[in-house]
Design a protein around this motif. Structure first.
Motif, PDB file in Angstrom:
ATOM      1  N   LEU A  47      -6.108   3.389   2.329  1.00  0.00           N
ATOM      2  CA  LEU A  47      -4.927   2.522   2.394  1.00  0.00           C
ATOM      3  C   LEU A  47      -5.254   1.111   1.907  1.00  0.00           C
ATOM      4  O   LEU A  47      -4.448   0.468   1.216  1.00  0.00           O
ATOM      5  CB  LEU A  47      -4.381   2.474   3.815  1.00  0.00           C
ATOM      6  CG  LEU A  47      -3.560   3.687   4.260  1.00  0.00           C
ATOM      7  CD1 LEU A  47      -3.310   3.652   5.750  1.00  0.00           C
ATOM      8  CD2 LEU A  47      -2.241   3.739   3.509  1.00  0.00           C
TER       9      LEU A  47
ATOM     10  N   GLU B 185      -5.949  -9.081   7.705  1.00  0.00           N
ATOM     11  CA  GLU B 185      -5.722  -7.696   8.116  1.00  0.00           C
ATOM     12  C   GLU B 185      -6.908  -7.161   8.911  1.00  0.00           C
ATOM     13  O   GLU B 185      -6.743  -6.485   9.934  1.00  0.00           O
ATOM     14  CB  GLU B 185      -5.466  -6.825   6.885  1.00  0.00           C
ATOM     15  CG  GLU B 185      -4.984  -5.420   7.193  1.00  0.00           C
ATOM     16  CD  GLU B 185      -3.607  -5.401   7.837  1.00  0.00           C
ATOM     17  OE1 GLU B 185      -3.416  -4.585   8.768  1.00  0.00           O
ATOM     18  OE2 GLU B 185      -2.734  -6.195   7.429  1.00  0.00           O
TER      19      GLU B 185
ATOM     20  N   ARG C 146       2.797   5.207  -3.085  1.00  0.00           N
ATOM     21  CA  ARG C 146       2.834   3.742  -3.173  1.00  0.00           C
ATOM     22  C   ARG C 146       2.159   3.267  -4.448  1.00  0.00           C
ATOM     23  O   ARG C 146       2.654   2.374  -5.147  1.00  0.00           O
ATOM     24  CB  ARG C 146       2.150   3.117  -1.962  1.00  0.00           C
ATOM     25  CG  ARG C 146       2.080   1.587  -2.081  1.00  0.00           C
ATOM     26  CD  ARG C 146       1.413   0.951  -0.904  1.00  0.00           C
ATOM     27  NE  ARG C 146       2.161   1.230   0.303  1.00  0.00           N
ATOM     28  CZ  ARG C 146       1.707   0.959   1.532  1.00  0.00           C
ATOM     29  NH1 ARG C 146       0.524   0.433   1.679  1.00  0.00           N
ATOM     30  NH2 ARG C 146       2.435   1.216   2.583  1.00  0.00           N
TER      31      ARG C 146
ATOM     32  N   ARG D  86       3.166  -3.252   7.431  1.00  0.00           N
ATOM     33  CA  ARG D  86       3.371  -3.429   5.987  1.00  0.00           C
ATOM     34  C   ARG D  86       2.357  -2.639   5.162  1.00  0.00           C
ATOM     35  O   ARG D  86       2.541  -2.458   3.952  1.00  0.00           O
ATOM     36  CB  ARG D  86       3.284  -4.902   5.606  1.00  0.00           C
ATOM     37  CG  ARG D  86       1.893  -5.496   5.715  1.00  0.00           C
ATOM     38  CD  ARG D  86       1.866  -6.946   5.240  1.00  0.00           C
ATOM     39  NE  ARG D  86       0.532  -7.512   5.290  1.00  0.00           N
ATOM     40  CZ  ARG D  86      -0.017  -8.047   6.367  1.00  0.00           C
ATOM     41  NH1 ARG D  86       0.672  -8.079   7.506  1.00  0.00           N
ATOM     42  NH2 ARG D  86      -1.236  -8.549   6.352  1.00  0.00           N
ATOM     43  N   MET D  87       1.289  -2.163   5.813  1.00  0.00           N
ATOM     44  CA  MET D  87       0.277  -1.393   5.101  1.00  0.00           C
ATOM     45  C   MET D  87       0.664   0.082   4.960  1.00  0.00           C
ATOM     46  O   MET D  87      -0.073   0.873   4.407  1.00  0.00           O
ATOM     47  CB  MET D  87      -1.064  -1.492   5.829  1.00  0.00           C
ATOM     48  CG  MET D  87      -1.621  -2.898   5.885  1.00  0.00           C
ATOM     49  SD  MET D  87      -2.087  -3.525   4.267  1.00  0.00           S
ATOM     50  CE  MET D  87      -3.372  -2.375   3.824  1.00  0.00           C
TER      51      MET D  87
ATOM     52  N   HIS E 118      -3.341  -0.726  -1.386  1.00  0.00           N
ATOM     53  CA  HIS E 118      -2.402  -1.834  -1.155  1.00  0.00           C
ATOM     54  C   HIS E 118      -2.436  -2.826  -2.324  1.00  0.00           C
ATOM     55  O   HIS E 118      -3.468  -3.021  -2.965  1.00  0.00           O
ATOM     56  CB  HIS E 118      -2.779  -2.542   0.148  1.00  0.00           C
ATOM     57  CG  HIS E 118      -1.780  -3.567   0.588  1.00  0.00           C
ATOM     58  ND1 HIS E 118      -0.456  -3.271   0.819  1.00  0.00           N
ATOM     59  CD2 HIS E 118      -1.917  -4.895   0.845  1.00  0.00           C
ATOM     60  CE1 HIS E 118       0.174  -4.369   1.203  1.00  0.00           C
ATOM     61  NE2 HIS E 118      -0.687  -5.364   1.218  1.00  0.00           N
ATOM     62  N   SER E 119      -1.313  -3.486  -2.585  1.00  0.00           N
ATOM     63  CA  SER E 119      -1.229  -4.410  -3.725  1.00  0.00           C
ATOM     64  C   SER E 119      -1.802  -5.787  -3.422  1.00  0.00           C
ATOM     65  O   SER E 119      -2.053  -6.567  -4.339  1.00  0.00           O
ATOM     66  CB  SER E 119       0.233  -4.570  -4.167  1.00  0.00           C
ATOM     67  OG  SER E 119       1.022  -5.058  -3.096  1.00  0.00           O
ATOM     68  N   TRP E 120      -1.972  -6.154  -2.168  1.00  0.00           N
ATOM     69  CA  TRP E 120      -2.580  -7.418  -1.742  1.00  0.00           C
ATOM     70  C   TRP E 120      -1.999  -8.657  -2.437  1.00  0.00           C
ATOM     71  O   TRP E 120      -2.703  -9.360  -3.164  1.00  0.00           O
ATOM     72  CB  TRP E 120      -4.102  -7.375  -1.949  1.00  0.00           C
ATOM     73  CG  TRP E 120      -4.767  -6.297  -1.177  1.00  0.00           C
ATOM     74  CD1 TRP E 120      -5.373  -5.187  -1.660  1.00  0.00           C
ATOM     75  CD2 TRP E 120      -4.858  -6.195   0.262  1.00  0.00           C
ATOM     76  NE1 TRP E 120      -5.842  -4.401  -0.635  1.00  0.00           N
ATOM     77  CE2 TRP E 120      -5.537  -4.999   0.560  1.00  0.00           C
ATOM     78  CE3 TRP E 120      -4.423  -7.014   1.319  1.00  0.00           C
ATOM     79  CZ2 TRP E 120      -5.799  -4.581   1.852  1.00  0.00           C
ATOM     80  CZ3 TRP E 120      -4.684  -6.590   2.616  1.00  0.00           C
ATOM     81  CH2 TRP E 120      -5.360  -5.397   2.882  1.00  0.00           C
TER      82      TRP E 120
END
Length: 477
Positions: free
Chosen positions: A371, A387, A437, A409-410, A375-377
């Motif tokens: 994950l 986080e 995602r 949000r993750m 994620h786009s960070w």
């Protein structure tokens, strides 16, 4: 050693430590620690007369730390800095921790110095009522040795090799370019998204250069109005403006011989840009209210998350200043552009959080790391650090960090996998969500999604078929 004595600053925020050190070092010998462990190591050397500790630190409040310090090192005078003038946790612990005084934020430099002076006087009175005895302060040679060791340690802390990255990834090329910048005494402009680590790269350039033994100072140009920014950078004379109660040395003068890092330089006004341009052209500064200019020898490293060339074309940034700053441009890739670096960066941040929180969490569960990689960070490394801090704070033991500890949000949390589901179903559900995602964030580009997820294109296509994720996908590299 300066006769006023040694002051220990304990603060987990680097810029806050440097700001306090900058003000106090004009009159005191100053040692810094970023956490309780470092502070305790310094205190064990019997070098400290005054402890100045921030209240808000991860894992332990300043009051709690000073309460523990009192039991082992009762002699140093203990002081607290807090953003809340009537904070209940401070008031309740003042007596028990033996805190001499607490200072509210934002602190005033002259007031801060006065408070530390008074604390040093109190220390002297405690040691010997008639004055400071021969054994009441550390020897000059001992303290100088410690200060020199701390400077060497600081240089090692910001070496290029400490910047976590995969050698073959995009960050490798950026660091190779930055290493070249250390060889030449020219201005550097670092571009990249907020939170990507521009200040860390600037520090590596400074400490890797011939100026590395000299000062490195930082200013966020977007945080102050023009008059205060001008005073902060160039200094001021007493009475130059309302609130200028005495002469003040500017950061350019403090950085003489070293480097100054101008963060968010794209946020400055056209009026201020004229003054900054003059400093870069003439290599001299004129403090507010002063009749004469002063020569300075400072290397300027600046940074922005704006496209300054577009700002120039729009008339919001001076073209001549842009070319002065942009002598050696370096672009810092965002965390989303370097997913292969995330496992190593996350492990490094976890070690930092463990030290700060006094925990011993060893690793991340494989599903959690998947994950994190997907994620786009948008907040980059700063967001990743937050986080991980949250996950460690939410965990009840030192087991690998599970995906349900991630913030909503993750794309995980308790609703991501129901307790009654079989383990295989949970893992597949999580994998499907991660792939979906990645495809959504990369506009269906299979090649880029496969690269981010660490899969072959063939393998990713098979999973897309399996999880029925086919949409408007493409295989453009």
């Amino acid at each position: 050693m300066n006769p006023s004595g040694a002051v220990l600053i304990v603060d987990d925020e680097l810029r806050s430590r440097e700001s306090l050190q900058r003000v106090l070092s004009e009159e005191f010998d100053v040692l810094c620690a970023q956490n309780a462990q470092e502070a305790e190591a310094i205190l064990a050397g019997d070098l400290v007369q005054v402890i100045l500790c921030d209240q808000r630190m991860p894992g332990e409040t300043g009051v709690d730390f000073l309460r523990r310090v009192r039991e082992t090192w009762p002699d140093p005078v203990r002081m607290i800095i807090s953003g809340f003038s009537e904070s209940e946790d401070i008031i309740a612990g003042v007596n028990e921790a033996g805190i001499y005084q607490y200072i509210t934020k934002p602190w005033h430099p002259e007031r801060l110095i006065d408070c530390v002076r008074d604390a040093v006087k109190l220390y002297r009175m405690q040691k010997e009522p008639g004055g400071l005895g021969a054994d009441a302060k550390p020897s000059h040679d001992t303290l100088n040795r410690v200060l020199a060791d701390r400077r060497r340690e600081q240089r090692r802390m910001f070496e290029f090799d400490r910047i976590v990255h995969e050698p073959d990834g995009p960050m490798g090329a950026t660091l190779a370019l930055a290493r070249r910048a250390t060889r030449y005494d020219i201005s550097v402009l670092i571009t990249g998204a907020s939170g990507a680590g521009k200040e860390l790269l600037a520090r590596a350039i400074h400490f890797g250069s011939a100026r590395g033994d000299k000062s490195f100072v930082v200013e966020n140009c977007g945080a102050l109005p023009d008059e205060l920014l001008e005073s902060e950078l160039f200094g001021c004379k007493k009475g130059a403006y309302t609130g200028a109660y005495q002469d003040r040395i500017g950061l350019f003068e403090l950085a003489d011989g070293g480097s100054i890092f101008l963060d968010e330089v794209g946020e400055t006004s056209p009026a201020f840009q004229v003054k900054l341009l003059r400093v870069l052209q003439e290599h001299e500064i004129r403090p507010l209210g002063a009749a004469r200019s002063r020569k300075v020898d400072v290397r300027v490293i600046s940074a922005t998350n704006r496209d300054l060339e577009s700002e120039v074309e729009a008339g919001r940034f001076r073209r001549d200043l842009f070319y002065r700053l942009n002598a050696f441009p370096i672009h810092l890739p965002s965390l989303a552009e370097r997913p292969d670096d995330i496992p190593a960066i996350a492990a490094n941040l976890l070690a930092e959080v463990n030290r700060a929180f006094r925990r011993n969490v060893k690793s991340f569960a494989p599903e959690t790391m998947a994950l994190l990689r997907a994620h786009s960070w948008p907040g980059n490394i700063r967001e990743l650090r937050n986080e991980i801090q949250r996950m460690v704070a939410m965990s009840d033991d030192d087991a690998p960090l599970a995906p349900e500890l991630l913030s909503p949000r993750m794309g995980s949390g308790p609703t991501a996998a129901l307790p009654g589901d079989a383990l295989k179903d949970q893992v597949e559900s999580l994998e499907r969500a991660i792939i979906a995602r990645a495809l959504e964030e990369l506009d269906g580009n299979i090649s880029r999604a496969a690269e981010r997820l660490g899969l072959s294109r063939v393998g990713l296509r098979a999973k897309i078929e399996r999880y029925q994720l086919r949409r408007d996908l493409n295989d453009v590299g």
